[in-house]
Write an enzyme that holds these catalytic residues in place. Structure first.
Site, PDB file in Angstrom:
ATOM      1  CG  ASP A 367      -0.303  -0.039   2.543  1.00  0.00           C
ATOM      2  OD1 ASP A 367       0.841  -0.541   2.645  1.00  0.00           O
ATOM      3  OD2 ASP A 367      -0.921   0.424   3.530  1.00  0.00           O
ATOM      4  N   GLY A 456      -0.800  -7.332  14.544  1.00  0.00           N
ATOM      5  CA  GLY A 456      -0.903  -7.154  13.106  1.00  0.00           C
ATOM      6  C   GLY A 456      -2.310  -6.944  12.609  1.00  0.00           C
ATOM      7  CB  SER A 458      -5.071  -2.261  11.798  1.00  0.00           C
ATOM      8  OG  SER A 458      -4.997  -0.894  11.483  1.00  0.00           O
ATOM      9  CG  ASP A 503      -3.381  -0.525   8.593  1.00  0.00           C
ATOM     10  OD1 ASP A 503      -3.578  -1.420   7.756  1.00  0.00           O
ATOM     11  OD2 ASP A 503      -2.351  -0.451   9.278  1.00  0.00           O
ATOM     12  CE1 TYR A 555       4.712  -1.631   7.674  1.00  0.00           C
ATOM     13  CE2 TYR A 555       5.534   0.570   7.208  1.00  0.00           C
ATOM     14  CZ  TYR A 555       4.556  -0.392   7.085  1.00  0.00           C
ATOM     15  OH  TYR A 555       3.422  -0.121   6.372  1.00  0.00           O
TER      16      TYR A 555
END
Length: 723
Positions: A367, A456, A458, A503, A555
């Protein structure tokens, strides 16, 4: 995002107060026993607390012989404008028990008492049930009212729970409903525990001065006489329940079965056993509403003084007036109650903001590269119960693990220490301010939730969304859902994780029964129906993936590697790579393999292939092709493991166990580095997949505990409900 106006609010629920017990162990009628500093009974404290939590009507279930006594005590409450009625619990019932059994004196029990109140209930309104001789506390009623106002899909009952050891008496054994929580966080079964008490003296672990106290187990028996031994921190239901009207015919059917079994003259139809039977035999889903401490009760005469001391301390701290119902002592208590979830609006707008988490079905780490993804909003939520403040500050309280915080909105750009949960609320405020929303009012409230944290799923973005909706509502401002999702995605990057926009969009734009294809540049959300019979099993790896912590650098490193790889290949957009025809796509991959060092090549290959997998997965979802969707999930996990380096041994093992148990596909979901995996299977295979995970993954590691293992349903997006 849905905004629920006052006309759409649910009808204020009814509280049924069970006051027909015989008080055998107490020695005298205790339902109206004065216990507060002003002479108030626990029954009156129940009405007072429930009124402020949003309950609008009260039904007292009493014995016929008690009616006059209760009528006399209800006068002050009725004079205060409270809607009260009485229902008598008799040994006969026109539909259920036409004739009283010979020798029967004892009432039929708590389950039958609820049926005795049925004619006094609102036909379509939710209702709660409590015991007249228990003190539950305002927080318990507030949490139950919120649960009844916005129940998760499929939930038809709620049980409010407390830590078992905190409900025991020092003066003898007590009866409690012992709750066993299922993998999905709902009630698995409830056992009626009798004569419960701590087992002997406190034990210690370790040696010498470093030894630590361990609470002893609780022992007792079941109604059949079987021995019970459970941990002191087990969840216990103290008789505070929430229901919807469709539970009544189920209870009636259970009571008929109870009568058909020819019960003894002292046998009782317990509400706790009836609900447990409905859960086990008829798959009625009962949510659990943990409240921790706060319960107080009078089982034995010796309990009375301790409860009286606690109420006196609460009164001195300002939680209650001395006289609960006298206006000149505590000005118009009913007026305060009208500021509840179900009442008319306050002068300053308050409400409840609810935002779901999400599971990403496929399309991981793309994303932020501008490529489409395919998540769904989760039937687990973050809930912010708030009131608006005339001044521009935010004051929020979380659970015991997170604590409370406050900050000024004109200083929202000042961050708390890294990892502190307030940074997500600050991010929401900062995003709105940067967007030009004038935040003249702040909020004060409580944050609760059912989205597992750092798994994981959100939870952090759900908190950002709920905070933004609360601030918008308090300031009577609106931002369109997609616009809000985009600005909150930018705002959440202030926390330190350079994420994409999936998210926030999933939380705001979720649709029940649908996955969401989310495109970027510009942001677009397209609901895609999830075929009937498809089930998504979510399983925790038992390793927290906190993106505000150590995971953040890993990340952000991968996001930077993706950007570098695209640039070194000479491309300006990942979309032109993903949307190329097969021949051109193969050429691009070959060129990238030559141009990039091994790590960047692997990152490039994952993003390019994952983007194409999303397109194919949407096609499989629309075509109800589970086998194809499963193969794409498996390929996605392999790519995340081998090319993107974000899987773990535990996640790989979960995927392997799920596939071996019959899942069509499985993959890690979320950023990886821990967190959760998601498996796709048919409805009739979900139980087998969960049992295999418990046996082969969780049991060797000490069990599931309270971590995530559940079947997920696609839910609607975030809402804000006016008070």
């Amino acid at each position: 995002m849905r905004h629920v106006e006052s006309d759409d609010r649910p009808e204020r629920p009814t509280l049924v107060i069970l006051a027909a017990g015989q008080s055998t162990r107490f020695g005298r009628a205790k339902q109206l026993e004065p216990v507060g500093p002003g002479g108030g009974s626990l029954l009156e404290y129940a009405v007072y607390d429930a009124l402020r939590a949003g309950f609008g009507h009260f039904v007292l279930v009493v014995r016929e012989s008690q009616r006059d006594e209760f009528e006399a005590r209800l006068g002050p409450m009725r004079a205060a404008g409270i809607s009260l009625s009485l229902a008598c619990q008799r040994l006969v019932h026109p539909d259920l028990v036409p004739l009283a059994p010979a020798g029967r004196v004892r009432p039929w029990g708590t389950g039958f008492a609820v049926l005795a109140a049925a004619t006094a209930l609102r036909p379509r309104g939710a209702f709660a049930v409590c015991n007249a001789d228990d003190f539950y506390g305002r927080v318990a009623y507030e949490r139950l009212a919120h649960a009844l106002a916005a129940p998760p899909p499929g939930i038809r009952a709620f049980a409010v729970t407390y830590s078992l050891a905190d409900t025991l008496s020092a003066f003898g054994g007590v009866s409690r409903g012992l709750c066993e929580e299922g993998p999905d966080g709902t009630l698995l079964r409830m056992t009626e525990g009798l004569d419960l008490r701590l087992d002997g003296a406190t034990q210690r672990t370790g040696e010498g001065a470093d030894s630590s106290a361990v609470r002893p187990d609780v022992v007792g028996c079941t109604p059949s006489g079987a021995a019970i031994r459970v941990g002191a921190d087990s969840q216990a239901c103290m008789g505070l329940w929430g229901f919807f009207p469709d539970i009544l015919p189920l209870l009636s059917r259970r009571f008929r079965s109870f009568l058909a079994a020819s019960p003894g003259i002292d046998d009782e139809f317990y509400l706790s056993e009836a609900v447990s039977n409905l859960v086990v035999a008829e798959r009625t889903r009962c949510g659990l509403v943990p409240t921790g401490k706060g319960w107080k009760g009078v089982t034995f005469p010796g309990d009375h003084e301790g409860v009286a001391v606690s109420l006196r301390q609460l009164t001195e701290a300002g939680a209650y007036p001395v006289d609960l119902w006298t206006p000149h002592v505590h000005a118009e208590p009913v007026r305060s109650a009208q500021a509840s979830l179900f009442g008319p609006p306050q002068a300053l707008p308050g409400g409840v903001a609810t935002a779901p988490g999400r599971i990403n079905l496929i399309g991981e780490h793309i994303d932020y590269n501008g490529l489409p993804v395919l998540p769904m909003a989760l039937d687990r939520h973050v809930q912010l119960d708030f009131e608006a403040l005339a001044h521009a500050t935010v004051e929020l309280e979380g659970d015991s693990a997170h604590g409370s915080f406050a900050f000024r909105l004109d200083r929202a750009t000042e961050s708390a220490p890294p990892g502190h949960w307030s940074n997500y609320v600050r991010a929401a405020a900062r995003g709105l301010l940067d967007h030009g929303v004038e935040l003249r009012r702040g909020i004060r409230g409580t944050v609760t939730g059912t989205v597992p944290v750092a798994e994981g799923l959100s939870s952090s973005s759900a908190l950002v969304v709920a905070s933004a909706l609360a601030l918008l509502h308090a300031n009577e401002a609106q931002v369109e859902a997609l616009e809000l999702a985009a600005l909150l995605a930018r705002a959440e990057r202030h926390v330190g994780v350079q994420g994409g926009g999936m998210d926030q969009a999933a939380s705001l734009c979720g649709k029940e029964g649908h996955a969401l294809r989310i495109d970027f540049g510009p942001l677009r959300v397209t609901p895609v129906p999830v075929p009937e019979g498809w089930r998504w099993v979510v399983a925790s790896s038992l390793t927290r993936a906190e993106k505000a912590g150590a995971v953040r650098e890993l990340y952000n490193e991968r996001r930077a590697q993706c950007a570098e790889a695209l640039e070194r290949v000479g491309r300006t957009s990942w979309l032109e790579v993903v949307e190329a025809d097969r021949a051109e796509f193969d050429t691009i991959l070959a060129e990238a393999r030559k141009a990039l060092p091994l790590t960047l090549w692997r990152r490039f290959r994952h993003v390019a292939a994952e983007g194409r997998r999303v397109i194919e997965a949407e096609r499989a979802l629309r075509g109800e092709d589970m086998a194809a969707f499963g193969r794409l999930m498996n390929a996605s996990h392999a790519s995340l493991r081998d090319d993107f380096g974000v899987s773990t041994q535990a996640l790989d093992e979960i995927v392997a166990v799920a596939l071996d148990a019959g899942a069509a596909g499985a993959r890690l979901t979320g950023a990886g580095f821990g967190g959760s995996a998601v498996a796709l299977c048919r409805a009739d295979e979900a139980k087998g997949v969960i049992e295999a995970l418990i046996d082969r993954f969780y049991t060797p590691r000490g069990g599931v505990g309270r971590r995530a293992l559940f079947v997920a349903d696609a839910s609607n997006g975030a809402t804000v409900t006016s008070k």
